[in-house]
Design an enzyme around this catalytic site. Sequence first.
Site, short mmCIF file in Angstrom:
data_model
loop_
_atom_site.label_atom_id
_atom_site.label_comp_id
_atom_site.label_asym_id
_atom_site.label_seq_id
_atom_site.Cartn_x
_atom_site.Cartn_y
_atom_site.Cartn_z
N ARG A 357 4.97 -7.54 13.44
CA ARG A 357 5.65 -7.63 14.73
C ARG A 357 5.14 -8.76 15.63
O ARG A 357 5.95 -9.43 16.29
CB ARG A 357 5.59 -6.29 15.46
CG ARG A 357 6.30 -5.17 14.73
CD ARG A 357 6.39 -3.90 15.56
NE ARG A 357 7.19 -4.12 16.74
CZ ARG A 357 6.68 -4.20 17.98
NH1 ARG A 357 5.38 -4.09 18.16
NH2 ARG A 357 7.47 -4.40 19.00
N CYS A 388 -3.11 -15.34 4.49
CA CYS A 388 -3.14 -16.80 4.46
C CYS A 388 -1.96 -17.41 5.21
O CYS A 388 -1.11 -18.10 4.63
CB CYS A 388 -3.19 -17.29 3.02
SG CYS A 388 -4.75 -16.89 2.21
N GLU A 389 -1.90 -17.13 6.48
CA GLU A 389 -0.89 -17.68 7.38
C GLU A 389 -1.55 -17.94 8.72
O GLU A 389 -2.23 -17.05 9.27
CB GLU A 389 0.27 -16.69 7.58
CG GLU A 389 1.08 -16.40 6.35
CD GLU A 389 1.94 -17.58 5.91
OE1 GLU A 389 2.24 -18.44 6.76
OE2 GLU A 389 2.30 -17.62 4.73
N TYR A 418 7.63 0.27 13.32
CA TYR A 418 7.83 -1.08 12.78
C TYR A 418 6.52 -1.74 12.36
O TYR A 418 6.41 -2.97 12.38
CB TYR A 418 8.61 -1.95 13.77
CG TYR A 418 9.92 -1.32 14.16
CD1 TYR A 418 10.97 -1.25 13.26
CD2 TYR A 418 10.09 -0.73 15.41
CE1 TYR A 418 12.17 -0.63 13.60
CE2 TYR A 418 11.28 -0.11 15.75
CZ TYR A 418 12.32 -0.05 14.84
OH TYR A 418 13.48 0.57 15.18
#
Length: 461
Positions: A357, A388-389, A418
Amino acid sequence: MSISLTPAPAETPRVPGSGVPSPVIPDPVADGLSVWPASARTAPGGDVTVGGVSMAEAADRFGTPLYVLDEAEVRARCRTYAAAFADADVLYAAKAYLCRAVAHWVREEGLGLDVCSAGELELAITTGFPPERIVLHGNAKSRDDLRTAVRLGVGRIVIDSATEIARLATLIPPGDRQAVLLRVVPGVVAGGHPSIRTGTDDQKFGLSIADGSAQHAVDRILGQPRLQLLGLHCHIGSQVTTVKPYVAAVRRLVGLLARIRDQHGITLPQLDIGGGHAVAYRPGEPALDIPALAAQVRAELTDGCSRNGLPVPRLSIEPGRAIIGPAAVALYRVLTVKLTGGRTLVAVDGGLGDNPRPALYGVRYAPRLVGRTTSPRSAPATVVGRYCEAGDILATDAPLPDDLRAGDLLAFPVAGAYHLSMAATYNMVGRPPLIAVAAGAARILVRRESLADLSARDIGM
């Protein structure tokens, strides 16, 4: 699996003049727990309990990341809706989060269910959920979704496009009729982020009132003898903080009901205004006032129908986040703390994989250190995940103790909606488990996803 965890000790001073011990109930606002489940209490050693269960002990016993769901909070929120909308159908929106236990609690509290796939539908039915109390919707329902709904006898199907009308009609056995609603777009702008505003003509859901698409779809549904049009459906967006947009949507839908009556000589008996009710993710943020929503929507519906000479239709609403969101807490273990670019970065053992989110909607949380006493001084820190972002960020500039270190436990409240429902297995990391807490005991509802679970699906060479 049910495990009793040690409840936090309670102070028990005596009530003046009575001689009877009376437990002190800490003030959640003063303790910084205003957005936590109502059962949350501070405990010795910097801990917090939820449902009488120590968060630090739960993390030690079940591992992290861990999602903790307060059963009593879910049930209480169901009852709040049932009381406010006593003369309406309250349908829990399964997309916010669904597992067998949640379906069971919702059914026991007298709510119906709103699902948007064959998977959600099958899970609900296998828990014993009555199919007649289930509504299926979605903007691109597959043939399997529709076939499953018809086979299981779902109460209502929400038609979202002209194409779906004939597709559904061909699946109905001769001599049978399927009750349907038509999702329309009322042209109301509402919602906390552009990606979750669904009441305008420029998004993928429903058929527009303004351009005549909705009226044309009504014509086509009425021309299908195997479909029974019961009413209209709309959903204006998510994280809606005020009542006014719902009142505006009701006014426009009543106008359409009147035009359908005038054109076709029929009065549709049902009106579903969806959900999207806002909750506070951080102290001080607004949440939608549910009793006020019920009162004002009811007044507008009654007045509008009176003005147009219509009987008042049966109302349905679809809360999801507002029932499950504030009932859960996510627990993460700190892996590293480092200074870079003038910022303090706190990396934890979860993140984007179990909570997308922040990356999708820019949502902000109020993380809290639990499980140890700490420095009274705080400093802004950015909590990042393990994936890995660069966009794997859970909280930006959150005030956290300035002595935070590896091994500490961070709790993120309002984690029920969510998060796990949108969780993924990015980087081949399994999804976290979910435990329920109640009366000082914890039990596993959904186990942790293992590498073996992920590998079992990979069958080709």
